[in-house]
Motif scaffolding. Sequence first.
Motif, PDB file in Angstrom:
ATOM      1  N   PHE A 189       0.849  -1.180   0.000  1.00 43.18           N
ATOM      2  CA  PHE A 189       0.000   0.000   0.000  1.00 43.18           C
ATOM      3  C   PHE A 189       0.894   1.241   0.000  1.00 43.18           C
ATOM      4  O   PHE A 189       1.977   1.218   0.597  1.00 43.18           O
ATOM      5  N   PRO A 190       0.449   2.328  -0.638  1.00 43.91           N
ATOM      6  CA  PRO A 190       1.238   3.565  -0.630  1.00 43.91           C
ATOM      7  C   PRO A 190       1.473   4.059   0.795  1.00 43.91           C
ATOM      8  O   PRO A 190       0.591   3.947   1.653  1.00 43.91           O
ATOM      9  N   THR A 191       2.642   4.613   1.054  1.00 42.84           N
ATOM     10  CA  THR A 191       2.998   5.066   2.407  1.00 42.84           C
ATOM     11  C   THR A 191       2.011   6.092   2.947  1.00 42.84           C
ATOM     12  O   THR A 191       1.575   6.009   4.094  1.00 42.84           O
ATOM     13  N   VAL A 192       1.673   7.085   2.138  1.00 46.98           N
ATOM     14  CA  VAL A 192       0.740   8.132   2.573  1.00 46.98           C
ATOM     15  C   VAL A 192      -0.603   7.521   2.952  1.00 46.98           C
ATOM     16  O   VAL A 192      -1.219   7.892   3.960  1.00 46.98           O
ATOM     17  N   PHE A 193      -1.056   6.563   2.150  1.00 50.34           N
ATOM     18  CA  PHE A 193      -2.350   5.943   2.441  1.00 50.34           C
ATOM     19  C   PHE A 193      -2.292   5.131   3.725  1.00 50.34           C
ATOM     20  O   PHE A 193      -3.263   5.087   4.479  1.00 50.34           O
ATOM     21  N   LYS A 194      -1.158   4.477   3.992  1.00 51.23           N
ATOM     22  CA  LYS A 194      -1.023   3.705   5.232  1.00 51.23           C
ATOM     23  C   LYS A 194      -1.147   4.622   6.447  1.00 51.23           C
ATOM     24  O   LYS A 194      -1.725   4.233   7.468  1.00 51.23           O
ATOM     25  N   ILE A 195      -0.632   5.844   6.335  1.00 49.26           N
ATOM     26  CA  ILE A 195      -0.754   6.820   7.423  1.00 49.26           C
ATOM     27  C   ILE A 195      -2.214   7.218   7.617  1.00 49.26           C
ATOM     28  O   ILE A 195      -2.707   7.320   8.748  1.00 49.26           O
ATOM     29  N   ILE A 196      -2.916   7.420   6.510  1.00 51.82           N
ATOM     30  CA  ILE A 196      -4.333   7.792   6.575  1.00 51.82           C
ATOM     31  C   ILE A 196      -5.142   6.654   7.197  1.00 51.82           C
ATOM     32  O   ILE A 196      -6.025   6.887   8.039  1.00 51.82           O
ATOM     33  N   LYS A 197      -4.839   5.419   6.814  1.00 51.14           N
ATOM     34  CA  LYS A 197      -5.552   4.261   7.366  1.00 51.14           C
ATOM     35  C   LYS A 197      -5.265   4.132   8.859  1.00 51.14           C
ATOM     36  O   LYS A 197      -6.162   3.827   9.662  1.00 51.14           O
ATOM     37  N   TYR A 198      -4.029   4.367   9.232  1.00 52.50           N
ATOM     38  CA  TYR A 198      -3.641   4.330  10.641  1.00 52.50           C
ATOM     39  C   TYR A 198      -4.401   5.383  11.436  1.00 52.50           C
ATOM     40  O   TYR A 198      -4.958   5.102  12.509  1.00 52.50           O
ATOM     41  N   THR A 199      -4.455   6.597  10.903  1.00 51.76           N
ATOM     42  CA  THR A 199      -5.147   7.705  11.565  1.00 51.76           C
ATOM     43  C   THR A 199      -6.635   7.409  11.742  1.00 51.76           C
ATOM     44  O   THR A 199      -7.207   7.649  12.810  1.00 51.76           O
ATOM     45  N   SER A 200      -7.254   6.874  10.716  1.00 48.39           N
ATOM     46  CA  SER A 200      -8.682   6.563  10.802  1.00 48.39           C
ATOM     47  C   SER A 200      -8.936   5.404  11.760  1.00 48.39           C
ATOM     48  O   SER A 200      -9.979   5.358  12.432  1.00 48.39           O
TER      49      SER A 200
END
Length: 239
Positions: A82-93
């Motif tokens: 998964f893209p790094t930025v998206f992994k951060i967004i998923k983590y945040t959510s």
Amino acid sequence: MKNLRLRNALSLSLNIAIVFFVGIAVYYNLRNDVIRDAAWFGYTGLKSLVFFTNLSNILIAVTSAITIFFNFRNVAQDRFEFPTVFKIIKYTSTVAIALTCITVVFFLAPYAAFLGHSYFDLFKRNNIYTHFLVPVIAIINFAAVESDGSFGFKKVFYGIIPTFIYSIVYLVMVVIIGEANGGWVDFYGFTFGGRLWTIPISFIGMYIATFGISAMLFIIQKKICEKRNKRNKTLEESK
């Protein structure tokens, strides 16, 4: 390779479950012809979106829906990335939805019981999805299935962002504008019946709790990833 396919299948299944359950919850919350658990203080229909519970569930559903796209791409390319930025967004959510569950379990449900209601009222009917099932699935999915251990500890601070944004909006609508002027009722009880001096305590407590949840989620996924990598390395060496 078989392990990656299994993780992708699990990730896909859990993401579909999250989108499905949140879809049911949002559908019933927006209807005006049924009794909804979110109809507190007259906040029905679109007004039910003022609750952090509903917003955090919608956030995790959106990120899960996007993850489904990456799941299918992973299947086509026979990988699990998964893209790094998206992994951060998923983590945040995921932190946001975990906060929803923990707040209900340790604050709102006990507070409701203190006011004479049943502790389990906040887990009945539609709330079983938003307050329990979706958070649990999201936590398992991120920590045990999707995470690859590539997160640094600094990423923990990203988990506070949804809580911080919502707290500012809540402060403006409840205290600065106020119910009498078209703002919100203090439906989360952070002023404990209009005691404004408790607001800093409530907010600081919520930020600390969010950071704690974010850090705990980081630690759990790190430990699981370390064990997974160690097991995979052992399997490779045994071949």
